[in-house]
Design an enzyme around this catalytic site. Structure first.
Site, PDB file in Angstrom:
ATOM      1  N   PHE A 211       0.840  -1.206   0.000  1.00  9.32           N
ATOM      2  CA  PHE A 211       0.000   0.000   0.000  1.00  9.32           C
ATOM      3  C   PHE A 211       0.870   1.250   0.000  1.00  9.32           C
ATOM      4  O   PHE A 211       1.859   1.335   0.733  1.00  9.32           O
ATOM      5  CB  PHE A 211      -0.909   0.016   1.232  1.00  9.32           C
ATOM      6  CG  PHE A 211      -1.597   1.334   1.449  1.00  9.32           C
ATOM      7  CD1 PHE A 211      -2.752   1.648   0.760  1.00  9.32           C
ATOM      8  CD2 PHE A 211      -1.066   2.286   2.327  1.00  9.32           C
ATOM      9  CE1 PHE A 211      -3.381   2.884   0.941  1.00  9.32           C
ATOM     10  CE2 PHE A 211      -1.691   3.509   2.512  1.00  9.32           C
ATOM     11  CZ  PHE A 211      -2.847   3.814   1.815  1.00  9.32           C
ATOM     12  N   ALA A 234       3.726  -0.842   3.942  1.00 10.86           N
ATOM     13  CA  ALA A 234       3.051   0.455   3.978  1.00 10.86           C
ATOM     14  C   ALA A 234       4.040   1.589   3.742  1.00 10.86           C
ATOM     15  O   ALA A 234       4.994   1.741   4.502  1.00 10.86           O
ATOM     16  CB  ALA A 234       2.344   0.651   5.316  1.00 10.86           C
ATOM     17  N   GLU A 235       3.816   2.345   2.682  1.00 10.81           N
ATOM     18  CA  GLU A 235       4.637   3.534   2.405  1.00 10.81           C
ATOM     19  C   GLU A 235       3.699   4.724   2.525  1.00 10.81           C
ATOM     20  O   GLU A 235       2.819   4.924   1.694  1.00 10.81           O
ATOM     21  CB  GLU A 235       5.271   3.424   1.022  1.00 10.81           C
ATOM     22  CG  GLU A 235       6.456   4.363   0.825  1.00 10.81           C
ATOM     23  CD  GLU A 235       6.044   5.687   0.231  1.00 10.81           C
ATOM     24  OE1 GLU A 235       5.753   6.618   1.039  1.00 10.81           O
ATOM     25  OE2 GLU A 235       6.008   5.809  -0.993  1.00 10.81           O
ATOM     26  N   CYS A 236       3.893   5.514   3.584  1.00 13.07           N
ATOM     27  CA  CYS A 236       2.864   6.471   3.991  1.00 13.07           C
ATOM     28  C   CYS A 236       3.279   7.938   3.908  1.00 13.07           C
ATOM     29  O   CYS A 236       2.721   8.782   4.606  1.00 13.07           O
ATOM     30  CB  CYS A 236       2.412   6.161   5.413  1.00 13.07           C
ATOM     31  SG  CYS A 236       1.931   4.455   5.675  1.00 13.07           S
ATOM     32  N   GLY A 237       4.232   8.258   3.113  1.00  9.32           N
ATOM     33  CA  GLY A 237       4.580   9.663   2.969  1.00  9.32           C
ATOM     34  C   GLY A 237       5.573  10.144   4.006  1.00  9.32           C
ATOM     35  O   GLY A 237       6.066   9.381   4.834  1.00  9.32           O
TER      36      GLY A 237
END
Length: 490
Positions: A211, A234-237
């Protein structure tokens, strides 16, 4: 039954780029079922055959590079040149993943140690099965392909849900893949809104979810995955910091800082948002930065804000920063949706939303620091930890600062350069997420380790895993272990 559709729009003009189905949970369920069958076939091909087909896919993408760049331009609004660069980087990663998968994941013998002298041990990494990729809109090819390419090379089948803002790009990537792999739907794209992505993440046959998006959305995806213990990347900014030391090449630093902050209208998860400059060179650096920013124009060097809702966040941060700090360039009037002109504000308090929260726009805050150590402390005082930058001519000091920066990646005397190195892992810590794409770590992220130990011969007088074991055997074991491990190091 009538299929519901939605439109993708050119954010610069509002024109319809394409219409796509809102695929229902039932449609997603069927896609995952097809992917299950495709995954078994794809895994059975082996590394060499997958490598050949992935390199062929790379060639197909290269042949359609101009077409894809134009489609990215239409759906995101970014200049065609920036879209082309995104695709070129994608090709280099696809090439690396295809060529290195066997070396990284293939079966190899490992040492057994003295206790396992009679054993032969092997380690390999096997495919997971079906991998779901939920992609973003800001880099609709490069970012999801950072998961797709590596997961495919690792032997998995993919169901890809692109952002509802850039569905056409995702559809085209799957169509072109079918030219190289026509036998089975190894890469499928499903289109839709949040309901489609939620159905994909919740399917128990999905063995991993990759994601990219906001931290808040990642938490919702993780909650859906938790029902089936489905692991997630998860790569969330981020809220990436840029440090300018007192011996930096100020012209190069200002140029890199400006591009890292303003390219793609600041809509880059590893883009520059906070700048910390050592006092001794602060005034000189600001002159360099101010002189360059006047030549950067929204709608020319970069495109519009792709997601309409982001404009309000950017405006709120600009309003907050300009009230508390000193405006160098731009201000509240810079927001003229869908465009935002460059904004640079100095002396913004560190507890300000403009400093603490991800802006995702062409804005930066700049702060003077006593020295590089204070700059590092301020850079690390963030809930995010994705990327960062150090500018210094002292290689040793720059490397040490880079190591101590709380981020997954750091560039020295360049900006975002780590993203272009396929052998380097990409990912963050804390609110920036977890897990890695790219590089050997990225290949292993989409595989499961398989350990095998085979007894080659029985050790005489040392049958330890038997109820027939006697005291003499245990005593021999104790003597051996004491000999191997009982000597203290001084």
């Amino acid at each position: 039954m009538t299929t519901l559709t939605f439109d993708s729009l050119n954010p610069a003009t509002g024109e319809i780029v394409g219409s796509h189905p809102k695929q229902t949970p039932d449609a997603v369920h069927e896609a995952v079922g097809r992917a299950q069958e495709a995954a078994a076939w794809w895994a059975a091909l082996g590394h060499a055959e997958r490598r050949r087909r992935l390199l062929d896919y790379k060639a197909v993408l290269a042949q359609h590079l101009k077409e894809l760049a134009e489609l990215v331009h239409q759906e995101t609004g970014k200049p065609v040149g920036d879209a082309t660069l995104e695709l070129v980087l994608t090709l280099t990663h696809l090439d690396w993943a295809a060529r290195n998968a066997q070396k990284v994941l293939g079966r190899r013998r490992v040492a057994t140690g003295m206790i396992g002298l009679n054993l032969a041990a092997t380690l390999e990494y096997l495919p997971l099965g079906v991998v779901a990729v939920i992609g973003p809109w800001n880099y609709p090819v490069f970012t999801p392909m950072g998961s797709i390419a590596y997961a495919l090379a690792a032997g998995n089948a993919i169901v890809f849900k692109p952002s509802e803002l850039t569905p056409g790009v995702g559809v085209r990537l799957a169509e072109l893949f079918a030219e190289s792999v026509p036998e089975h739907p190894v890469l499928q794209t499903v289109t839709g809104l949040g309901e489609t992505g939620a159905a994909l993440a919740a399917d128990p046959r999905v063995k991993k979810v990759a994601f990219t998006g906001s931290t808040a959305t990642a938490k919702r995806v993780m909650a859906a995955c938790a029902e089936n213990l489905t692991p997630i990347v998860a790569e969330c900014g981020g809220k990436d910091a840029f440090i300018v030391d007192d011996d930096a090449d100020l012209g190069a630093a200002a140029d890199a800082c400006l591009w890292g902050a303003m390219a793609n209208a600041g809509q880059t998860c590893v883009g520059v948002e906070r700048v910390y400059v050592v006092d001794a060179v602060y005034e000189s650096f600001m002159r360099e930065l101010s002189g360059r920013v006047s030549k950067v124009k929204a709608g020319e060097q970069y495109g519009p804000i792709t997601m309409p809702g982001q404009v309000e966040i950017i405006k709120r941060h600009i309003d907050d920063a300009t009230k508390a700090g000193k405006v160098i360039t731009g201000g509240p009037g810079s927001v003229r949706a869908p465009y935002v002109d460059p904004v640079i504000v100095e002396d913004v308090p560190e507890d300000s939303p403009a400093v603490r929260e991800e802006t995702f726009g062409p804005t930066i805050t700049v702060r003077r620091t006593r020295d590089a150590q204070e700059a590092l402390s301020l850079a690390n005082a963030s809930s995010y930890g994705l990327g960062g930058t150090i500018f210094s001519r002292n290689a040793r000091r720059a490397t040490e600062l880079a190591r101590l920066m709380r981020s997954g990646m750091t560039a020295i005397n360049s900006v975002i350069s780590f993203a272009g190195v396929p052998s380097l892992p990409f990912g963050g810590i804390d609110d920036s997420g977890f897990g890695r794409i790219h590089g050997a770590d990225g290949l292993r992220e989409f595989a499961r380790s398989k350990a095998i130990a085979r007894q080659r011969f029985a050790l005489p007088g040392m049958n330890l895993t038997s109820f027939n074991r006697g005291p003499a055997e245990l005593e021999r074991l104790v003597r051996l272990v004491t000999f191997l491990h009982g000597r203290r190091k001084r």
